[in-house]
Design an enzyme around this catalytic site. Sequence first.
Site, mmCIF file in Angstrom:
data_model
loop_
_atom_site.group_PDB
_atom_site.id
_atom_site.type_symbol
_atom_site.label_atom_id
_atom_site.label_comp_id
_atom_site.label_asym_id
_atom_site.label_seq_id
_atom_site.Cartn_x
_atom_site.Cartn_y
_atom_site.Cartn_z
ATOM 1 N N LYS A 89 44.310 -20.188 21.610
ATOM 2 C CA LYS A 89 43.814 -21.304 22.430
ATOM 3 C C LYS A 89 44.722 -21.628 23.600
ATOM 4 O O LYS A 89 44.314 -22.320 24.516
ATOM 5 C CB LYS A 89 43.514 -22.525 21.574
ATOM 6 C CG LYS A 89 44.667 -23.355 21.126
ATOM 7 C CD LYS A 89 44.084 -24.682 20.617
ATOM 8 C CE LYS A 89 45.126 -25.558 19.982
ATOM 9 N NZ LYS A 89 44.591 -26.907 19.776
ATOM 10 N N ASP A 90 45.966 -21.124 23.591
ATOM 11 C CA ASP A 90 46.861 -21.350 24.725
ATOM 12 C C ASP A 90 46.794 -20.232 25.758
ATOM 13 O O ASP A 90 47.507 -20.261 26.757
ATOM 14 C CB ASP A 90 48.306 -21.504 24.229
ATOM 15 C CG ASP A 90 48.483 -22.783 23.435
ATOM 16 O OD1 ASP A 90 47.837 -23.781 23.776
ATOM 17 O OD2 ASP A 90 49.260 -22.778 22.463
ATOM 18 N N ARG A 140 40.309 -33.127 25.004
ATOM 19 C CA ARG A 140 39.148 -32.778 24.177
ATOM 20 C C ARG A 140 39.046 -33.701 22.962
ATOM 21 O O ARG A 140 37.988 -34.258 22.671
ATOM 22 C CB ARG A 140 39.298 -31.318 23.716
ATOM 23 C CG ARG A 140 38.273 -30.843 22.716
ATOM 24 C CD ARG A 140 38.599 -29.428 22.251
ATOM 25 N NE ARG A 140 39.890 -29.339 21.590
ATOM 26 C CZ ARG A 140 40.138 -29.674 20.323
ATOM 27 N NH1 ARG A 140 39.150 -30.110 19.558
ATOM 28 N NH2 ARG A 140 41.351 -29.584 19.811
ATOM 29 N N ARG A 141 40.170 -33.890 22.270
ATOM 30 C CA ARG A 141 40.149 -34.768 21.088
ATOM 31 C C ARG A 141 39.910 -36.210 21.512
ATOM 32 O O ARG A 141 39.110 -36.922 20.907
ATOM 33 C CB ARG A 141 41.498 -34.652 20.342
ATOM 34 C CG ARG A 141 41.670 -33.283 19.706
ATOM 35 C CD ARG A 141 43.080 -33.024 19.199
ATOM 36 N NE ARG A 141 43.154 -31.706 18.567
ATOM 37 C CZ ARG A 141 44.248 -30.972 18.477
ATOM 38 N NH1 ARG A 141 45.393 -31.406 18.976
ATOM 39 N NH2 ARG A 141 44.220 -29.801 17.894
ATOM 40 N N ARG A 158 53.854 -35.855 22.552
ATOM 41 C CA ARG A 158 54.274 -34.475 22.824
ATOM 42 C C ARG A 158 55.343 -34.069 21.835
ATOM 43 O O ARG A 158 55.708 -34.826 20.956
ATOM 44 C CB ARG A 158 54.820 -34.346 24.261
ATOM 45 C CG ARG A 158 53.813 -34.460 25.387
ATOM 46 C CD ARG A 158 52.858 -33.281 25.517
ATOM 47 N NE ARG A 158 53.429 -31.949 25.321
ATOM 48 C CZ ARG A 158 53.952 -31.182 26.246
ATOM 49 N NH1 ARG A 158 54.018 -31.584 27.479
ATOM 50 N NH2 ARG A 158 54.403 -29.981 25.952
ATOM 51 N N ARG A 164 56.495 -34.770 16.173
ATOM 52 C CA ARG A 164 55.301 -35.621 16.121
ATOM 53 C C ARG A 164 55.171 -36.301 14.771
ATOM 54 O O ARG A 164 54.871 -37.495 14.677
ATOM 55 C CB ARG A 164 54.051 -34.787 16.402
ATOM 56 C CG ARG A 164 53.994 -34.298 17.824
ATOM 57 C CD ARG A 164 52.698 -33.544 18.094
ATOM 58 N NE ARG A 164 52.772 -32.924 19.405
ATOM 59 C CZ ARG A 164 51.730 -32.628 20.155
ATOM 60 N NH1 ARG A 164 50.508 -32.862 19.724
ATOM 61 N NH2 ARG A 164 51.880 -32.081 21.335
ATOM 62 N N CYS A 251 42.760 -24.795 29.789
ATOM 63 C CA CYS A 251 43.031 -25.164 28.396
ATOM 64 C C CYS A 251 42.929 -26.664 28.200
ATOM 65 O O CYS A 251 42.748 -27.150 27.092
ATOM 66 C CB CYS A 251 44.428 -24.711 28.003
ATOM 67 S SG CYS A 251 44.609 -22.930 28.019
HETATM 68 C C1 DPM Z 1 45.827 -26.595 23.617
HETATM 69 C C2 DPM Z 1 45.580 -27.931 23.246
HETATM 70 C C3 DPM Z 1 46.629 -28.306 22.374
HETATM 71 C C4 DPM Z 1 47.489 -27.170 22.248
HETATM 72 C C5 DPM Z 1 44.433 -28.760 23.714
HETATM 73 C C6 DPM Z 1 43.316 -28.966 22.695
HETATM 74 C C7 DPM Z 1 46.811 -29.625 21.711
HETATM 75 C C8 DPM Z 1 47.605 -30.572 22.569
HETATM 76 C C9 DPM Z 1 47.970 -31.833 21.869
HETATM 77 C C10 DPM Z 1 45.019 -25.761 24.500
HETATM 78 N N1 DPM Z 1 46.984 -26.181 23.039
HETATM 79 O O1 DPM Z 1 43.361 -28.528 21.551
HETATM 80 O O2 DPM Z 1 42.329 -29.639 23.070
HETATM 81 O O3 DPM Z 1 47.301 -32.293 20.943
HETATM 82 O O4 DPM Z 1 48.966 -32.399 22.287
HETATM 83 C C11 DPM Z 1 48.581 -26.002 20.274
HETATM 84 C C12 DPM Z 1 48.563 -26.212 18.860
HETATM 85 C C13 DPM Z 1 48.328 -24.952 18.272
HETATM 86 C C14 DPM Z 1 48.255 -24.033 19.300
HETATM 87 C C15 DPM Z 1 48.796 -27.493 18.153
HETATM 88 C C16 DPM Z 1 47.562 -28.358 17.937
HETATM 89 C C17 DPM Z 1 48.239 -24.597 16.794
HETATM 90 C C18 DPM Z 1 46.847 -24.218 16.359
HETATM 91 C C19 DPM Z 1 46.349 -22.874 16.811
HETATM 92 C C20 DPM Z 1 48.751 -27.018 21.401
HETATM 93 N N2 DPM Z 1 48.441 -24.688 20.495
HETATM 94 O O5 DPM Z 1 46.484 -28.142 18.486
HETATM 95 O O6 DPM Z 1 47.706 -29.333 17.149
HETATM 96 O O7 DPM Z 1 47.108 -21.888 16.831
HETATM 97 O O8 DPM Z 1 45.170 -22.779 17.146
#
Ligand code: DPM
Length: 323
Positions: A89-90, A140-141, A158, A164, A251
Amino acid sequence: MTSVVSSPLRTVRIGSRKSQLALVQTYWVQEQLQKSFPDIKFEVHTMSTQGDKILDVALAKIGDKGLFTKELELGMINQEIDFAVHSLKDLPTNLPEGLTLACITERENPADALVVHEKYKDKQIDTLPEGAVVGTSSLRRLAQLRHHFPHLQFKDVRGNLNTRLAKLDAGEYDALILAAAGLQRLGMGDRVHQVIPKEVSLHAVGQGALGIECRAEDHEIISLLKAIEHPPTRDRCLAERAFLRDLEGGCQVPIGVNTELNGDNLTLTGIVASVDGQNLVQDSVSGKASDAEKLGNELANLLRQQGAQEILEQIFTEIQRGS
Ligand code: DPM
């Protein structure tokens, strides 16, 4: 005299971010490949990315695509590493020229999870009291939860997972929304208090899966990586990524998805929401899994007809203004 010429041990260099989650994921990939190819030496090389250095600014405001991937991509282009392991997702949907998404591994639970402060251990997302402070940095959330629960308060958060969780336990937040997959991979699955149902919030594109990127011409690496690919996850994620790419969402936009695969039939659901949660469009498409990317484009078109483009343009303007 006979000389035994043994072929030199080939070394493959794997690039990874340094975060605890990134390393757990990368070591998993290393272990799987090492098992499949015992004659090759797989080495992990860590790098810091821009996203690891900027910790105090809300992600959405940085506004750069490839925040967590750019340095690793340069490492591949400069031949310092052979492939990079990312949380899918990143990984932006458009990759730099010369690089390819060679492999998508089996997905963990792609859903978001509610994690609560001790005092709310008897509550769920729909029973948290008025004004409860929910930590998330994801637009998104935020958008989807605001839509369903306008009585809750949302606050940016963050830092890595441990930071967190410490802030939550210290009472700075009443609850957090985090990816279930991240918690599980770090051995903190017991902190998942509730898996957020898809009726409340759709997950991010590619959430829960790993994406492995390498040089597009490196056929040897590409063929090694096929050993750890998970075709059903790949079909689902390619549909999700085509949908996001078509909408030109980075993203950090309020775009969520869900995919279901039954045999060869793939159903893709997508949502585009305004940040205030007031305006949201959602629809689904179904078809053959082998047409995954086409399904993504089809859904993007459907949502555009329902006003998705206007919602996204509004958000881009707001982010550029820095509001
Ligand atoms: C992206 C988002 C977030 C990450 C945006 C989204 C969450 C940011 C936040 C694109 N990347 O989801 O709408 O809540 O501050 C990220 C996480 C993981 C990968 C952590 C998470 C782990 C899960 C995975 C940060 N990137 O989403 O809680 O590998 O899919």
